[in-house]
Design a protein around this motif. Structure first.
Motif, mmCIF file in Angstrom:
data_model
loop_
_atom_site.group_PDB
_atom_site.id
_atom_site.type_symbol
_atom_site.label_atom_id
_atom_site.label_comp_id
_atom_site.label_asym_id
_atom_site.label_seq_id
_atom_site.Cartn_x
_atom_site.Cartn_y
_atom_site.Cartn_z
ATOM 1 N N ARG A 129 79.836 67.273 26.075
ATOM 2 C CA ARG A 129 79.548 66.218 25.794
ATOM 3 C C ARG A 129 78.526 65.976 24.946
ATOM 4 O O ARG A 129 78.548 65.142 24.033
ATOM 5 N N LYS A 130 77.433 66.983 24.901
ATOM 6 C CA LYS A 130 76.529 67.002 23.778
ATOM 7 C C LYS A 130 77.122 67.509 22.399
ATOM 8 O O LYS A 130 76.715 66.891 21.493
ATOM 9 N N ASN A 131 78.205 68.318 22.489
ATOM 10 C CA ASN A 131 78.881 68.597 21.173
ATOM 11 C C ASN A 131 79.447 67.581 20.648
ATOM 12 O O ASN A 131 79.444 67.421 19.215
ATOM 13 N N ASN A 132 79.892 66.861 21.516
ATOM 14 C CA ASN A 132 80.769 65.457 21.018
ATOM 15 C C ASN A 132 79.934 64.568 20.525
ATOM 16 O O ASN A 132 80.167 63.984 19.508
ATOM 17 N N ALA A 133 78.734 64.575 21.127
ATOM 18 C CA ALA A 133 77.643 63.470 20.682
ATOM 19 C C ALA A 133 77.146 63.911 19.508
ATOM 20 O O ALA A 133 76.792 63.081 18.601
ATOM 21 N N ARG A 146 76.548 63.522 13.540
ATOM 22 C CA ARG A 146 76.949 64.178 12.305
ATOM 23 C C ARG A 146 77.795 63.187 11.408
ATOM 24 O O ARG A 146 77.311 63.075 10.142
ATOM 25 N N ILE A 147 78.725 63.040 11.854
ATOM 26 C CA ILE A 147 79.475 62.008 11.123
ATOM 27 C C ILE A 147 78.847 60.706 10.789
ATOM 28 O O ILE A 147 79.020 60.170 9.681
ATOM 29 N N ASP A 148 78.003 60.166 11.861
ATOM 30 C CA ASP A 148 77.433 58.907 11.518
ATOM 31 C C ASP A 148 76.402 59.043 10.443
ATOM 32 O O ASP A 148 76.292 58.243 9.660
ATOM 33 N N LEU A 149 75.785 60.427 10.414
ATOM 34 C CA LEU A 149 74.573 60.837 9.538
ATOM 35 C C LEU A 149 75.201 60.815 8.190
ATOM 36 O O LEU A 149 74.688 60.234 7.297
ATOM 37 N N ALA A 169 78.218 59.725 7.066
ATOM 38 C CA ALA A 169 78.617 58.324 6.840
ATOM 39 C C ALA A 169 77.544 57.464 6.152
ATOM 40 O O ALA A 169 77.527 56.628 5.090
ATOM 41 N N GLY A 170 76.503 57.368 6.949
ATOM 42 C CA GLY A 170 75.235 56.701 6.700
ATOM 43 C C GLY A 170 74.739 56.946 5.366
ATOM 44 O O GLY A 170 74.135 56.212 4.315
ATOM 45 N N ILE A 171 74.503 58.247 5.247
ATOM 46 C CA ILE A 171 73.858 58.853 3.963
ATOM 47 C C ILE A 171 74.479 58.563 2.698
ATOM 48 O O ILE A 171 73.994 58.351 1.658
ATOM 49 N N SER A 172 76.018 58.769 2.855
ATOM 50 C CA SER A 172 76.812 58.337 1.854
ATOM 51 C C SER A 172 76.983 56.860 1.561
ATOM 52 O O SER A 172 76.856 56.734 0.453
ATOM 53 N N HIS A 173 76.864 56.155 2.445
ATOM 54 C CA HIS A 173 76.707 54.692 2.240
ATOM 55 C C HIS A 173 75.275 54.368 1.478
ATOM 56 O O HIS A 173 75.299 53.697 0.506
ATOM 57 N N ASP A 174 74.278 55.250 1.827
ATOM 58 C CA ASP A 174 72.965 54.903 1.415
ATOM 59 C C ASP A 174 72.713 55.298 0.114
ATOM 60 O O ASP A 174 72.196 54.773 -0.922
ATOM 61 N N LEU A 175 73.399 56.474 -0.236
ATOM 62 C CA LEU A 175 73.565 56.979 -1.484
ATOM 63 C C LEU A 175 74.236 55.930 -2.766
ATOM 64 O O LEU A 175 73.917 56.077 -3.876
ATOM 65 N N GLN A 181 67.660 66.110 18.461
ATOM 66 C CA GLN A 181 68.229 65.790 17.431
ATOM 67 C C GLN A 181 69.128 64.715 17.551
ATOM 68 O O GLN A 181 69.707 64.213 18.607
ATOM 69 N N PHE A 182 69.320 63.809 16.668
ATOM 70 C CA PHE A 182 69.799 62.474 16.304
ATOM 71 C C PHE A 182 69.269 61.341 17.339
ATOM 72 O O PHE A 182 70.105 60.499 17.412
ATOM 73 N N TRP A 183 68.296 61.822 17.703
ATOM 74 C CA TRP A 183 67.690 60.556 18.872
ATOM 75 C C TRP A 183 67.039 59.608 18.091
ATOM 76 O O TRP A 183 66.066 59.945 17.468
ATOM 77 N N ARG A 184 67.500 58.332 18.710
ATOM 78 C CA ARG A 184 66.734 57.110 18.193
ATOM 79 C C ARG A 184 66.367 56.205 19.365
ATOM 80 O O ARG A 184 67.256 55.856 19.987
ATOM 81 N N GLY A 185 65.123 55.976 19.620
ATOM 82 C CA GLY A 185 64.825 55.169 20.668
ATOM 83 C C GLY A 185 65.373 53.828 20.567
ATOM 84 O O GLY A 185 65.691 53.098 21.679
ATOM 85 N N ASP A 186 65.279 53.206 19.555
ATOM 86 C CA ASP A 186 65.653 51.905 19.359
ATOM 87 C C ASP A 186 67.164 51.895 18.443
ATOM 88 O O ASP A 186 67.057 52.179 17.429
#
Length: 467
Positions: A229-233, A238-241, A243-249, A410-415
């Motif tokens: 479960r952790k690895n999947n998360a 990682r995929i979201d990161l 994708a997000g950075i690619s979008h932000d670039l 790692q990758f934790w965001r409270g909001d």
């Protein structure tokens, strides 16, 4: 009951059954032997005197040997009559010379004589010139009794052996079933794991060594499931990161291309307009550099190749230099950073570049999430024992208490409502802080006190141990 106790108990039961069976066989043999021993002797003695009485009352002159034979036969005796070494009459089953010679060698007087010769009981009497012998061939009978006892004893022994073998098979089968049941469950569980099924546990309700093995197997399976479960998360993060950075670039890159095209096409006709276009293009390229730097740090952390160049430095001076370096930048964002250093040396072994990344991430995190204006940041440095302490505090709203243990994950965001429009909400900032501090041999903790306070503890002095 434990398996070892079951095996020992089964072995003990088998031994006891074997001994009891053997004792029973010997008891039966002794019982029959006693019947043909003392009891036979008592019957023999009683019949001997009666046979002698019949012989004494017989009139030999009548020579009615058949009549005497009938009388003696009722007591189990056979008749032998001799005269002048010749056999006159005999009903002996064995009329061989050896038996007759043994009897005739007995010297008889006027009185009757009784005794044993070879393996037979005899009564001898001299009457009117006739030598009369009554013989009871006990050897044949006793031998028959012995074999009569021996045969059922052998049959009983064979039956006992068969029973023991059957009982042994029964106990062994039951024991094998008890042992193989958890082993089969473990084997089936291993096949399920091999096929990717980690949700179904092993069900075994025994109270032996296998129970702890099955429990450990279930704990291992739960751990593997949790790690999956952790690895999947993490993989999704990682995929979201990326994708997000690619979008932000793409956003600053599009802006840079647009302003450069405007310069080439002569849209900015005045010097002031050209300077404005160049300034905006530079700011966008700086944003791209920050995003690429995040990717570089993330890749370095994942592969464990984050370089460290540890040198002995003063932590207080480092905090002063950082506060002076970011003063103007913070002023533009209506924020201030104040350094309060305890007046004493604060030697630590650190990598200035990586520790500067730690301070930058803490500052960036406070600017994004403190939620106050103006923002006041304070950096304090002091010594406790052999450790150097650095406290980074803001005057913001802090974070919920239940979020404090997760801030450095790692990758934790409270909001979850935080977006990644600027590439800085990836959940890596404080994780990088914790990673770098731990590489320096230190620890980092967070607490709420008139805002968020993050305390870094590093080994102090030249003897500091570094991983």
């Amino acid at each position: 009951m434990k398996v070892i106790n079951r095996i020992m108990l089964s072995s003990a039961l088998l031994v006891m059954l074997s001994l009891l069976s053997l004792l029973s066989v010997f008891g039966i043999i002794l019982f029959f032997d006693s019947l043909n021993g003392d009891g036979g002797k008592e019957m023999l003695d009683a019949k001997l005197f009666k046979a002698e009485e019949q012989m004494s009352g017989f009139d030999a002159s009548t020579e009615q040997w058949g009549q005497l034979h009938e009388q003696l036969d009722s007591f189990g005796y056979r008749l032998l009559v001799m005269r002048e070494n010749n056999v006159i009459y005999t009903t002996l089953a064995d009329s061989g010379e050896d038996r007759i010679n043994s009897l005739t060698n007995i010297r008889l007087g006027k009185d009757a004589l009784a005794g044993r010769v070879q393996d037979a009981t005899f009564i001898a009497m001299n009457k009117e010139g006739y030598l009369i012998y009554a013989v009871k061939q006990t050897a044949d009978k006793s031998g028959g009794n012995f074999y009569a006892i021996l045969r059922p004893a052998i049959l009983i022994s064979i039956a006992v052996i068969v029973v023991i073998v059957l009982l042994s098979q029964l106990f062994t089968r039951r024991m094998a079933y008890r042992i193989l049941r958890p082993l089969n469950a473990l084997s089936e569980g291993a096949r399920r794991i091999e096929n990717g099924d980690l949700a179904q546990p092993i069900i075994y309700k025994g109270n032996d060594e296998f129970a702890s093995v099955c429990t450990a197997f279930n704990h291992m399976q739960e751990h593997l499931l949790e790690e999956r479960r952790k690895n999947n998360a993490y993989e999704q993060a990682r995929i979201d990161l990326v994708a997000g950075i690619s979008h932000d670039l793409r956003t600053p890159l599009t802006s840079i291309k647009g302003y450069i095209k405007g310069l080439r096409d002569g849209v900015a006709q005045t010097q002031e307009k050209r300077e404005q276009y160049l300034k905006i293009a530079y700011q966008k390229s700086t944003e791209m550099d920050k995003l690429l730097q995040k990717l570089f740090y993330y890749s370095s952390l994942e592969t464990g190749n984050l370089p460290l160049a540890l040198k002995l430095r003063d932590l207080g001076q480092f905090a002063h230099h950082y506060a002076a370096a970011v003063h103007e930048e913070l002023a533009q964002m209506n924020a201030t950073l104040t350094a309060r250093i305890e007046p004493a040396p604060h030697p630590v072994r650190l990598d200035s570049e990586q520790m500067n990344r730690v301070m930058a991430n803490l500052t960036e995190n406070a600017i994004k999430y403190a939620g106050v204006s103006p923002l006041r940041l304070n950096v304090s440095v002091w010594r406790e024992g052999d450790s150097e302490h650095l406290l980074f505090a803001d005057n913001g709203q802090g974070v919920p208490e239940e979020h404090l243990p997760h801030l450095f994950e790692q990758f934790w965001r409270g909001d979850e409502a935080r977006t990644q429009t600027d590439g800085n909400s990836s959940g890596l900032g404080l994780y990088i802080v914790n990673y770098i501090v731990e590489r320096h041999g230190g620890t980092v903790t967070a607490r709420n006190h008139h805002g968020l306070q993050i305390e870094i503890v590093l080994p102090g002095g030249k003897e500091a141990s570094v991983e």
